[in-house]
Write a protein that holds these residues in place. Structure first.
Motif, PDB file in Angstrom:
ATOM      1  N   TRP A   1      -2.458  -8.750  -0.166  1.00  0.00           N
ATOM      2  CA  TRP A   1      -2.725  -8.347   1.217  1.00  0.00           C
ATOM      3  C   TRP A   1      -1.829  -9.175   2.131  1.00  0.00           C
ATOM      4  N   LYS A   2      -1.239  -8.501   3.100  1.00  0.00           N
ATOM      5  CA  LYS A   2      -0.323  -9.207   4.007  1.00  0.00           C
ATOM      6  C   LYS A   2      -0.860  -9.129   5.430  1.00  0.00           C
ATOM      7  N   SER A   3      -0.915 -10.276   6.078  1.00  0.00           N
ATOM      8  CA  SER A   3      -1.385 -10.278   7.466  1.00  0.00           C
ATOM      9  C   SER A   3      -0.369  -9.545   8.343  1.00  0.00           C
TER      10      SER A   3
ATOM     11  N   SER B   1      -1.904   4.573   2.410  1.00  0.00           N
ATOM     12  CA  SER B   1      -2.615   4.459   3.689  1.00  0.00           C
ATOM     13  C   SER B   1      -4.004   5.109   3.634  1.00  0.00           C
ATOM     14  N   HIS B   2      -4.253   5.937   2.648  1.00  0.00           N
ATOM     15  CA  HIS B   2      -5.554   6.595   2.527  1.00  0.00           C
ATOM     16  C   HIS B   2      -6.505   5.841   1.609  1.00  0.00           C
ATOM     17  N   GLU B   3      -6.024   4.728   1.031  1.00  0.00           N
ATOM     18  CA  GLU B   3      -6.804   4.039   0.005  1.00  0.00           C
ATOM     19  C   GLU B   3      -7.199   2.631   0.449  1.00  0.00           C
ATOM     20  N   ILE B   4      -7.180   2.400   1.753  1.00  0.00           N
ATOM     21  CA  ILE B   4      -7.375   1.029   2.236  1.00  0.00           C
ATOM     22  C   ILE B   4      -8.739   0.457   1.833  1.00  0.00           C
ATOM     23  N   ASP B   5      -9.784   1.257   1.946  1.00  0.00           N
ATOM     24  CA  ASP B   5     -11.118   0.757   1.598  1.00  0.00           C
ATOM     25  C   ASP B   5     -11.169   0.321   0.137  1.00  0.00           C
ATOM     26  N   GLN B   6     -10.597   1.174  -0.713  1.00  0.00           N
ATOM     27  CA  GLN B   6     -10.576   0.881  -2.145  1.00  0.00           C
ATOM     28  C   GLN B   6      -9.769  -0.393  -2.418  1.00  0.00           C
ATOM     29  N   ILE B   7      -8.679  -0.538  -1.700  1.00  0.00           N
ATOM     30  CA  ILE B   7      -7.808  -1.703  -1.884  1.00  0.00           C
ATOM     31  C   ILE B   7      -8.535  -2.988  -1.465  1.00  0.00           C
TER      32      ILE B   7
ATOM     33  N   GLY C   1      -4.358  -6.574   8.720  1.00  0.00           N
ATOM     34  CA  GLY C   1      -3.223  -6.646   7.793  1.00  0.00           C
ATOM     35  C   GLY C   1      -3.026  -5.341   7.064  1.00  0.00           C
ATOM     36  N   ARG C   2      -2.223  -5.405   6.004  1.00  0.00           N
ATOM     37  CA  ARG C   2      -1.937  -4.205   5.203  1.00  0.00           C
ATOM     38  C   ARG C   2      -1.771  -4.613   3.743  1.00  0.00           C
TER      39      ARG C   2
ATOM     40  N   ALA D   1      -1.832  -1.951  11.101  1.00  0.00           N
ATOM     41  CA  ALA D   1      -2.739  -2.896  10.449  1.00  0.00           C
ATOM     42  C   ALA D   1      -4.136  -2.305  10.333  1.00  0.00           C
ATOM     43  N   TRP D   2      -4.838  -2.770   9.335  1.00  0.00           N
ATOM     44  CA  TRP D   2      -6.237  -2.387   9.148  1.00  0.00           C
ATOM     45  C   TRP D   2      -7.093  -3.654   9.189  1.00  0.00           C
TER      46      TRP D   2
END
Length: 471
Positions: A184-186, A116-122, A201-202, A193-194
């Motif tokens: 990535w999943k909607s 959850s802390h790596e969303i931007d990188q993902i 999504g996530r 979700a982000w």
RNA sequence: GGCGACGUGGCCAAGUGGAUAAGGCAUGGGUCUGCAAAACCCUGAUCAUCGGUUCAAAUCCGAUCGUCGCCUCCA
């Protein structure tokens, strides 16, 4: 001779060479935090803790990362059932897990990244994969295009056409290939979700590990570890994602531990034969578990039952005995005895390293330790003084530290501590009775203490006592 | 069905081509001890089965039997 490590990728042992001299970048897949950790997680954590400790012993600086998957279908489902926030649920189990690791004397990771802390990188990674043609968006999801990656299957030794036969999962017709997996999943209603270029999504499961590695370690790492049940699809997919994006080799050595065998089958959530780490620790010591791991090859399955655990507890008592002080009356051992001790010290030191250098052969190394213990005990019996025993006992402590054994015997538990003065009183009383040769009463005290879990040992110097296993 | 791992004394388990097959637990005998306990000494296996390769195999190859894992969330 350098350290040899079995690499799942090549299916053979290879000499260990790091990307940077003296430094190891090591990543191990951690748990999805939707439940209490079980002894299978403990096995994996112990295996890599031992490997890490040994690499440090051999002079490497080890950067050790272990992730927490805190965004996941199962977490969301459980949180909804319990009507709490998914992140709150995950947070609780992360705390539990960290306590379990501490209880098992597992050294904390250098970093514990969370999905959850790596969303931007993902998101950045997924975009990169799309722009290179390795991934495609589909109605708010994004999938990895496995047919585009010619190396797909190289870790697990499969090829896409063989795998299709075995696919039991119902095919999703929208995907280009049934084996394409989600990056990535909607989001559905009510799910965390982000925002992303493809809508809210996530991340999918596999992408987080690739993203974290890239973020904290860069394009390449030295060792990637995990249970061998992760080889496919998880690690295969990590390789596909990372190497497709960077064009560089992702991990140099893929290291996988075998599965814990409980009643002849793998312990797993779907079978329902789970023992949590907490449950285990109410019955047995952390050392006992660690001994089981040490006494076998980390790549093989480990038999786990009450029988082997009690064997482990006995063996640990023997190791602890090696650290016992010299006899009070010790007047010094003979030249021959001391020479034998000195030469065993040298043999054990070399033998330990040779065994561990050979793909972390801890069972072989343990054999070396027991040889040392035998000679220490013999020397003590032959009258060696504390000073004469010291070099052997120091080595014993040094090597058991590398293994992460605490060698405490449970006498620090609160209720026992409280009983100590009373036990001592009875032991003293019994000593007086023995002086009076009142054997009947003395034996009665000994028997009754034994029933309470206290073991007495008489010797010329008096009586020593200690708590037994489940007293 | 596909891929892979494993089968070593009563139990756990190293060793994977070469001289007496580590070690732990258990068993039996002994030393010590008032008796015990612990410690120490001694004690047992030709390596699933069959067939091959080799001067030489537990160790390589093949077959058979058995156990397990992955192919689906899983350490």
């Amino acid at each position: 001779m350098s350290i040899q490590i079995y690499n799942t990728l090549s299916r053979k042992k290879e000499p260990f060479e790091t990307l940077e001299p003296g430094k190891v970048k090591m990543y191990v897949c951690g748990p999805t935090v939707y439940n209490k950790a079980h002894i299978g997680h403990a096995m994996s954590a112990l295996v890599f803790d031992i490997i890490r400790r040994y690499l440090e012993y051999r002079g490497y600086t080890v950067e050790f990362a272990m992730n927490f998957t805190d965004v996941d279908d199962k977490i969301i489902r459980r949180a909804n059932e319990m009507n709490i926030d998914p992140f709150e649920l995950a947070e609780g189990y992360i705390k539990d897990f960290e306590k379990n690791m501490a209880d098992l004397n597992i050294k904390p990771a250098t970093i514990n990244p969370r999905a959850s802390h790596e969303i931007d990188q993902i998101i950045e990674m997924v975009e990169g994969l799309i722009s290179k043609g390795y991934a495609y968006p589909l109605e708010g999801d994004v999938y990895f295009r496995v047919r585009k990656d010619p190396n797909y299957g190289k870790l697990s030794g499969r090829n896409l056409d063989d795998m299709r036969v075995g696919v039991r999962k119902e095919a999703d017709d929208r995907k280009e290939d049934p084996m394409d997996f989600a990056l990535w999943k909607s989001a559905k209603a009510g799910e965390p979700a982000w925002e992303s270029p493809w809508g809210p999504g996530r991340p999918g499961w596999h992408i987080e590990c690739s993203a974290m590695n890239l973020h904290y370690f860069g394009e390449s790492i030295d060792i990637h570890g995990g249970g061998n049940d992760l080889i496919f699809p998880h690690h295969e997919n990590e390789i596909a994602q990372s190497e497709s994006l960077t064009g560089k080799r992702f991990a140099r050595y893929w290291v996988h531990n075998g599965m814990l065998q409980l009643r002849g089958e793998k312990m797993s959530k779907s079978i329902g034969n789970i023992i949590s780490i907490d449950e285990f620790l109410t019955q047995h010591s952390a050392d006992a578990f660690r001994y089981l791991i040490l006494n076998s090859a980390y790549r093989n399955p480990i038999i786990f039952n009450e029988d082997v655990l009690s064997q482990a507890e006995k063996a640990l008592e023997r190791i602890r005995f090696g650290l016992r002080p010299a006899e009070a009356s010790a007047a010094g051992a003979s030249r021959e005895v001391l020479d034998a001790l000195a030469s065993q010290i040298a043999l054990t030191r070399v033998g330990f390293t040779n065994a561990m250098d050979d793909d972390f052969n801890s069972a072989g190394a343990l054999g070396q330790i027991f040889e040392l213990i035998r000679v220490i005990n013999y020397s003590r019996d032959e009258g060696a003084t504390a000073e004469e025993l010291l070099p052997g006992q120091e080595l014993l402590r040094e090597l058991t530290d590398v293994f992460g054994l605490t060698l405490t015997d449970g006498e620090d538990s609160g209720s026992r501590k409280a009983a100590d003065p009373f036990v001592q009183m009875l032991v003293d009383l019994r000593l007086e009775l023995r002086k009076l040769k009142n054997w009947a009463l003395a034996d009665q005290i000994r028997d009754q203490l034994a029933a309470q879990g206290v073991i007495l040992e008489d010797s010329k110097e008096g009586t020593v006592w200690h708590w037994g296993k489940n007293g």
